[in-house]
Design an enzyme around this catalytic site. Structure first.
Site, PDB file in Angstrom:
ATOM      1  N   TYR A   1      82.801  56.613  16.460  1.00  0.00           N
ATOM      2  CA  TYR A   1      82.531  55.378  17.220  1.00  0.00           C
ATOM      3  C   TYR A   1      81.368  55.596  18.192  1.00  0.00           C
ATOM      4  O   TYR A   1      80.448  54.777  18.280  1.00  0.00           O
ATOM      5  CB  TYR A   1      83.798  54.954  17.972  1.00  0.00           C
TER       6      TYR A   1
ATOM      7  N   ASP B   1      80.701  37.327   8.496  1.00  0.00           N
ATOM      8  CA  ASP B   1      80.762  38.779   8.686  1.00  0.00           C
ATOM      9  C   ASP B   1      79.355  39.312   8.993  1.00  0.00           C
ATOM     10  O   ASP B   1      78.408  38.998   8.258  1.00  0.00           O
ATOM     11  CB  ASP B   1      81.291  39.395   7.379  1.00  0.00           C
TER      12      ASP B   1
HETATM   13  P1  NAD Z   1      87.654  43.007  20.095  1.00  0.00           P
HETATM   14  O1  NAD Z   1      88.150  43.805  18.934  1.00  0.00           O
HETATM   15  O2  NAD Z   1      88.624  42.186  20.858  1.00  0.00           O
HETATM   16  O3  NAD Z   1      86.438  42.089  19.656  1.00  0.00           O
HETATM   17  C1  NAD Z   1      85.573  42.413  18.596  1.00  0.00           C
HETATM   18  C2  NAD Z   1      85.346  41.130  17.803  1.00  0.00           C
HETATM   19  O4  NAD Z   1      84.421  41.415  16.741  1.00  0.00           O
HETATM   20  C3  NAD Z   1      86.622  40.610  17.141  1.00  0.00           C
HETATM   21  O5  NAD Z   1      86.766  39.240  17.373  1.00  0.00           O
HETATM   22  C4  NAD Z   1      86.415  40.910  15.664  1.00  0.00           C
HETATM   23  O6  NAD Z   1      87.110  40.013  14.809  1.00  0.00           O
HETATM   24  C5  NAD Z   1      84.909  40.800  15.570  1.00  0.00           C
HETATM   25  N1  NAD Z   1      84.401  41.513  14.404  1.00  0.00           N
HETATM   26  C6  NAD Z   1      84.722  42.767  13.985  1.00  0.00           C
HETATM   27  N2  NAD Z   1      84.090  43.060  12.847  1.00  0.00           N
HETATM   28  C7  NAD Z   1      83.316  41.987  12.545  1.00  0.00           C
HETATM   29  C8  NAD Z   1      82.447  41.676  11.472  1.00  0.00           C
HETATM   30  N3  NAD Z   1      82.237  42.570  10.478  1.00  0.00           N
HETATM   31  N4  NAD Z   1      81.831  40.482  11.453  1.00  0.00           N
HETATM   32  C9  NAD Z   1      82.058  39.564  12.447  1.00  0.00           C
HETATM   33  N5  NAD Z   1      82.882  39.799  13.470  1.00  0.00           N
HETATM   34  C10 NAD Z   1      83.513  40.999  13.524  1.00  0.00           C
HETATM   35  O7  NAD Z   1      86.945  44.088  21.057  1.00  0.00           O
HETATM   36  P2  NAD Z   1      86.334  43.918  22.526  1.00  0.00           P
HETATM   37  O8  NAD Z   1      87.093  44.842  23.405  1.00  0.00           O
HETATM   38  O9  NAD Z   1      86.207  42.490  22.895  1.00  0.00           O
HETATM   39  O10 NAD Z   1      84.891  44.564  22.306  1.00  0.00           O
HETATM   40  C11 NAD Z   1      83.709  43.796  22.211  1.00  0.00           C
HETATM   41  C12 NAD Z   1      82.520  44.731  22.143  1.00  0.00           C
HETATM   42  O11 NAD Z   1      82.472  45.554  23.303  1.00  0.00           O
HETATM   43  C13 NAD Z   1      82.526  45.693  20.966  1.00  0.00           C
HETATM   44  O12 NAD Z   1      81.195  45.851  20.517  1.00  0.00           O
HETATM   45  C14 NAD Z   1      83.019  46.989  21.559  1.00  0.00           C
HETATM   46  O13 NAD Z   1      82.584  48.123  20.839  1.00  0.00           O
HETATM   47  C15 NAD Z   1      82.383  46.921  22.936  1.00  0.00           C
HETATM   48  N6  NAD Z   1      83.044  47.733  23.950  1.00  0.00           N
HETATM   49  C16 NAD Z   1      84.272  47.373  24.405  1.00  0.00           C
HETATM   50  C17 NAD Z   1      84.881  48.153  25.381  1.00  0.00           C
HETATM   51  C18 NAD Z   1      86.232  47.791  25.942  1.00  0.00           C
HETATM   52  O14 NAD Z   1      86.686  48.501  26.853  1.00  0.00           O
HETATM   53  N7  NAD Z   1      86.892  46.733  25.474  1.00  0.00           N
HETATM   54  C19 NAD Z   1      84.234  49.301  25.885  1.00  0.00           C
HETATM   55  C20 NAD Z   1      82.983  49.638  25.382  1.00  0.00           C
HETATM   56  C21 NAD Z   1      82.370  48.830  24.432  1.00  0.00           C
END
Ligand code: NAD
Length: 329
Positions: A152, A64
């Site tokens: 967020y 984590d």
């Molecule tokens: P996702 O939820 O699929 O992936 C996030 C990952 O982080 C997951 O595998 C989750 O288990 C892990 N995670 C969460 N809390 C954690 C912790 N405390 N310790 C360790 N691991 C942890 O989301 P995503 O869409 O792949 O997003 C990835 C990143 O991109 C994030 O930072 C998100 O804010 C950013 N983001 C995504 C988008 C989008 O459109 N998908 C847009 C802007 C920013």
């Protein structure tokens, strides 16, 4: 020669079991890098790691980012960090701002401190288009932002501020990638906070009506995952000093309305099941924290990184739809 230097590198991908992170793991392994994934599976899945979990160059650390020791363990021997771990979703942050802040801000600093202490070469992190907040101008250019519209958005902006301070105070190299509405293979269609594209795909495959929040005329710069992978790689390999310790829009650079999006999805999915063409669209109330329009300028990434996105919304959607049809039906 340069390529050779990089493929001997070890890359830590936090959140590597999630949508974007698991695609990054797969890509960098395919290029010959050693990849470490740190994830606590809060929203990520073991099945996202299946294709490469046996790869000798892959190592999973279940941990984590809120735990400093997990972060210290993960950065051992690491050259580059691609920090993706966070709790995404604006509505989730409105529901539970404290946990979102713990993970997205405290977890982020833990990763910065661990990376600084381990002397990683560069810390590249997932920033967000939500940082533009209530700024109305289009297209969005990196140095003109508004006031955040959700917890967020605050966390993602704070990430940028911390990265800047760690660069100026400790001499760390950081690059923030402001992702705009990313979509593609492995994005989770399930759960209360699912993103709009996988949710609509699943509903249409089940012949259920997708519900658009608002009148469908809101528009977004929908960005296919392969464009995002390209940006992460460019941020990692760049030796342009102007590209380091700054942030980049990570987008395709075009916008489409929600109505356009659903119509494309119906068109592409109806090639697999013709009944999908007749599924009606429903409309619901607008959502708190949503901005009407979003469109990125990608000029900075083109000029400083040589970014050249290959996937428009239409091209990306056709690939994504094929993947969902084969994998999740
Ligand atoms: P996702 O939820 O699929 O992936 C996030 C990952 O982080 C997951 O595998 C989750 O288990 C892990 N995670 C969460 N809390 C954690 C912790 N405390 N310790 C360790 N691991 C942890 O989301 P995503 O869409 O792949 O997003 C990835 C990143 O991109 C994030 O930072 C998100 O804010 C950013 N983001 C995504 C988008 C989008 O459109 N998908 C847009 C802007 C920013």
């Amino acid at each position: 020669m340069k390529e050779q230097v990089f493929v001997n590198s070890t890359v830590l991908i936090t959140g590597g079991a999630g949508f974007i992170g698991s695609n990054l793991c797969e890509y960098f392994l395919s290029k010959g890098y050693k990849v470490v994934c740190l994830d606590n599976f809060a929203t990520g899945h073991k099945h996202n790691l299946k294709a490469f979990e046996e790869n000798v160059n892959f190592r999973l650390i279940e941990g984590d980012i809120r735990n400093e020791k997990d972060c210290q363990k993960a950065v051992q021997g690491v050259d580059y960090v691609l920090h993706q771990a966070a709790l995404g979703s604006v509505p989730r942050s409105i529901q539970d701002p404290v946990t979102t802040n713990d993970v997205n801000v405290s977890g982020f600093i833990n990763m910065l401190v661990a990376s600084r202490d381990a002397k990683v070469k560069r810390f590249i992190y997932a920033a967000s288009s939500s940082t533009y907040g209530d700024s109305q101008g289009l297209p969005k250019v990196e140095d003109v932002i508004g006031k955040p519209l959700s917890p967020y958005a605050i966390t993602k902006y704070v990430n940028e501020l911390y990265a800047e301070i760690f660069s100026s105070t400790y001499g760390m190299e950081t690059i923030g990638l402001r992702y705009f509405n990313v979509f593609g293979r492995k994005q989770d269609p399930n759960g209360a906070y699912a993103a709009v594209i996988p949710k609509f795909v699943m509903q249409l495959m089940q012949l259920e009506s997708p519900v658009i929040n608002g009148d469908g005329n809101y528009s977004r710069d929908f960005t296919y995952i392969d464009n995002v992978i390209q940006m992460n790689e460019l941020a990692m390999v760049t030796d342009n000093p102007l590209a380091i310790n700054t942030v980049f829009n990570t987008a395709y650079g075009d916008r489409n309305t929600l109505n356009d999006l659903v119509n494309y999805l119906k068109e592409y999915l109806s090639k697999y099941d013709s009944r999908i063409a007749n599924v009606a669209i429903e409309y619901g109330p607008s959502r708190a924290g949503d901005i009407p329009h979003s469109l990125a300028s990608i000029d900075k990434a083109k000029a400083l990184l040589g970014y050249n996105p290959q996937f428009s919304l239409q091209k990306g959607l056709q690939e994504a739809v094929a993947w969902y049809w084969d994998n999740l039906r």
